[in-house]
Design a protein around this motif. Structure first.
Motif, mmCIF file in Angstrom:
data_model
loop_
_atom_site.group_PDB
_atom_site.id
_atom_site.type_symbol
_atom_site.label_atom_id
_atom_site.label_comp_id
_atom_site.label_asym_id
_atom_site.label_seq_id
_atom_site.Cartn_x
_atom_site.Cartn_y
_atom_site.Cartn_z
ATOM 1 N N VAL A 71 0.920 -1.133 0.055
ATOM 2 C CA VAL A 71 -0.116 0.124 0.188
ATOM 3 C C VAL A 71 0.935 1.389 -0.014
ATOM 4 O O VAL A 71 0.689 2.153 -0.682
ATOM 5 C CB VAL A 71 -0.886 0.073 1.233
ATOM 6 N N SER A 75 0.822 3.738 -3.187
ATOM 7 C CA SER A 75 0.417 5.369 -2.761
ATOM 8 C C SER A 75 1.472 6.288 -3.125
ATOM 9 O O SER A 75 1.189 7.211 -3.596
ATOM 10 C CB SER A 75 -0.079 5.436 -1.263
ATOM 11 N N ASP A 79 1.652 9.181 -5.736
ATOM 12 C CA ASP A 79 1.667 10.700 -5.057
ATOM 13 C C ASP A 79 3.098 11.335 -5.868
ATOM 14 O O ASP A 79 3.430 12.629 -5.546
ATOM 15 C CB ASP A 79 1.733 10.665 -3.806
ATOM 16 N N GLY A 263 1.776 2.160 -9.666
ATOM 17 C CA GLY A 263 1.435 3.499 -8.954
ATOM 18 C C GLY A 263 1.849 4.783 -9.376
ATOM 19 O O GLY A 263 1.108 5.627 -9.685
ATOM 20 N N GLY A 267 -0.816 7.561 -11.260
ATOM 21 C CA GLY A 267 -0.605 8.782 -10.470
ATOM 22 C C GLY A 267 -0.444 9.636 -11.544
ATOM 23 O O GLY A 267 -0.777 10.811 -11.179
ATOM 24 N N ALA A 278 -6.945 8.985 -4.767
ATOM 25 C CA ALA A 278 -5.543 9.541 -4.039
ATOM 26 C C ALA A 278 -5.877 9.895 -2.640
ATOM 27 O O ALA A 278 -4.943 9.483 -2.008
ATOM 28 C CB ALA A 278 -5.278 10.885 -4.829
ATOM 29 N N PHE A 281 -6.062 6.528 -0.671
ATOM 30 C CA PHE A 281 -4.688 6.036 -0.528
ATOM 31 C C PHE A 281 -3.689 6.745 0.335
ATOM 32 O O PHE A 281 -2.951 6.077 0.995
ATOM 33 C CB PHE A 281 -4.150 5.476 -2.058
ATOM 34 N N ASP A 282 -4.119 8.192 0.611
ATOM 35 C CA ASP A 282 -3.448 8.658 1.537
ATOM 36 C C ASP A 282 -3.875 8.312 2.869
ATOM 37 O O ASP A 282 -2.944 7.977 3.766
ATOM 38 C CB ASP A 282 -3.779 10.250 1.190
ATOM 39 N N GLN A 285 -2.406 4.814 3.176
ATOM 40 C CA GLN A 285 -1.099 4.700 3.557
ATOM 41 C C GLN A 285 -0.615 5.141 5.239
ATOM 42 O O GLN A 285 0.198 4.439 5.687
ATOM 43 C CB GLN A 285 -0.185 5.971 2.689
#
Length: 505
Positions: A71, A75, A79, A263, A267, A278, A281-282, A285
């Motif tokens: 993960v 992520s 990002d 990823g 992204g 997003a 996943f923030d 994370q």
């Protein structure tokens, strides 16, 4: 004390209690300059040492760490802006591969001679010493991402994207070295160095190719999916990440590399509900980091750590002052103009170790190698040193080396998202004096047709601009346009220095 026969209710009760305590401590720790992740480790260690929770399963800890790391890497890839890392992809890629190898060789040699000198009741062979060093050879993406982004520190010479790209992409190299060396130690003469090189090339090649292919396939799938609820798209992407990792491993590729590359592609591509994904996943994370650090804190034997204070401190100091800096200087030697000496010194200093080395250190333990438990304990100790010393000096060291860029300001319109079928581009600019040299009226800005200013942020307040609205230096203006190329050209003519341009910010 929680017994070994822990129930589901007890697991949820005490696990959530530890998490809440860790979150509140992290708030205080942030004010004191302590990394959040260090405090989660400390909470786990306290709970384990006091037998609040009795946890002693390296296999389960490795499984939890693997899921969390998938993960975090996925992520982190999502990002990471391709536009930001493009100028540093070559040096960052070399740091993530050659730099990791050099760190492992230098540190492994030091560890070999150190254990010949210090009597701890056992000796390490050169291969075991290299394995020990390989476990710690990568910088930890979770630590680097969280510390750099929570501080919101802008650095000169593209150091920030270099560090983030390196930390996000060097875990696969460290993992491959760890796996290869474990097999060489277990199989002895049946495995040669050439076999190890072939294994590395196979894992790296398959991981890179499948990461690209499956990442593109994921974009195609999500853009054509017609799920009845927006909240289902992040869940779909989560299971895609797990599939990318497990499928790549099944084909004997490197799943960590594949999931990071996938990823990165996802992204930086146009995809519906990308902002919703997003945000999801923030949060995932942070959840993964929290669970991972608490679990690893529970696993360590605090009483055993006392025995290994001296070797852990010596190895950490060597990596901090010699191993990591020397590998950085040698790797970035061809890029001296792009990264001057101060930038290289800082890159060497911010080589944080975190949960990833601890997770990798579990592999020799699970494989049944001799002294693996001792190696795990020392690696854990080194991680504590790294987070405590390096993690708390990220900002201070950048200031001392005059590497903080005070001219760059963060963008504020980060939550704007449009449906996939709308082809317009969204752009945010920061108003400067050059833009206002002829007029400070919104209607006097030379902008292309089919371009609208839809929002202005000034001193924390938002308003919808009109033609007669006056602009001030430092205003954040959000535009939407059907002609992206013409808008970029207009920015250049207006002298706009800082802007973001994307379909979805």
């Amino acid at each position: 004390m929680i017994s070994d026969a822990i129930t589901t209710d007890q697991l949820l009760l005490y696990g959530s209690l530890l998490a809440v305590v860790g979150l509140f401590l992290s708030k205080t720790g942030f004010r004191l300059g302590l990394p959040t992740l260090l405090l989660f480790l400390a909470v786990g260690m306290a709970a384990g040492s006091t037998e609040f929770i009795n946890f002693n399963s390296p296999t389960l800890a490795q499984a939890i760490g693997t899921v969390a790391l998938v993960v975090i890497l996925f992520s982190g890839g999502m990002d990471t802006s391709y536009k930001a890392i493009r100028p540093v992809m070559l040096p960052g890629g070399l740091l993530a591969t050659l730099g990791v190898l050099l760190t492992a060789l230098l540190t492994g040699t030091f560890i070999y001679f150190l254990f010949q000198w210090i009597d701890l009741g056992f000796r390490l062979s050169f291969l075991e010493s290299l394995l020990f060093a390989s476990v710690m050879s990568s910088t930890d993406s979770a630590s680097v991402f969280s510390i750099l982004r929570s501080r919101k520190t802008n650095l000169k010479h593209n150091i920030k994207p270099l560090l983030e790209f390196e930390s996000g992409s060097n875990d696969p190299m460290a993992y491959m070295l760890t796996v290869i060396l474990i097999q060489m130690i277990l199989l002895g003469d049946d495995v040669t160095v050439w076999d190890g090189v072939l294994m590395f090339l196979k894992q790296f090649g398959i991981g890179l190719v499948l990461g690209c292919l499956l990442g593109k396939a994921a974009i195609w799938m999500v853009n054509r999916a017609h799920l009845y609820a927006t909240s289902l798209y992040p869940i779909l992407m989560l299971f895609i990440a797990f599939f990318v990792y497990s499928f790549t491993n099944t084909l004997h590729g490197n799943g960590y590399l594949a999931v990071y590359v996938a990823g990165l592609l996802i992204g930086n591509s146009r995809m519906q509900y990308s902002n919703t994904i997003a945000k999801f996943f923030d949060g995932m994370q942070w959840l993964s980091q929290l669970v991972m650090f608490l679990t690893l804190g529970l696993l360590v034997d605090v009483s055993m750590m006392v025995k290994f204070v001296l070797p852990a401190a010596l190895i950490f100091l060597f990596m901090l002052l010699m191993g990591r800096p020397l590998s950085v200087f040698l790797t970035l030697l061809p890029f001296a103009k792009q990264f001057p000496v101060k930038a290289q010194v800082y890159t060497g200093w911010v080589g944080l170790r975190g949960a990833v080395p601890i997770i990798f250190a579990i592999s020799p333990w699970v494989a049944g190698l001799p002294q693996a438990h001792a190696i795990f304990t020392i690696v854990f100790f080194i991680t504590l040193f790294s987070l405590l010393i390096q993690g708390t000096t990220v900002q201070a060291m950048a200031g001392k080396l005059d590497l903080i860029d005070f001219t760059v300001r963060e963008h504020v319109f980060t939550d704007v998202d449009l449906p996939q079928n709308i082809k317009s581009a969204i752009s945010e600019i920061i108003v400067n004096e050059s833009m206002l040299s002829h007029s400070d009226m919104m209607r006097d800005l030379a902008l292309p047709d089919h371009t609208l200013a839809i929002m202005v942020q000034r001193d924390g307040h938002f308003f919808i601009p009109k033609g007669h609205s006056q602009l001030k230096v430092g205003d954040h203006v959000l535009f939407i346009s059907d002609d992206e190329e013409a808008l970029v050209q207009a920015y250049e003519e207006l002298g706009v220095n800082h802007y973001s341009m994307d379909k979805n910010l």
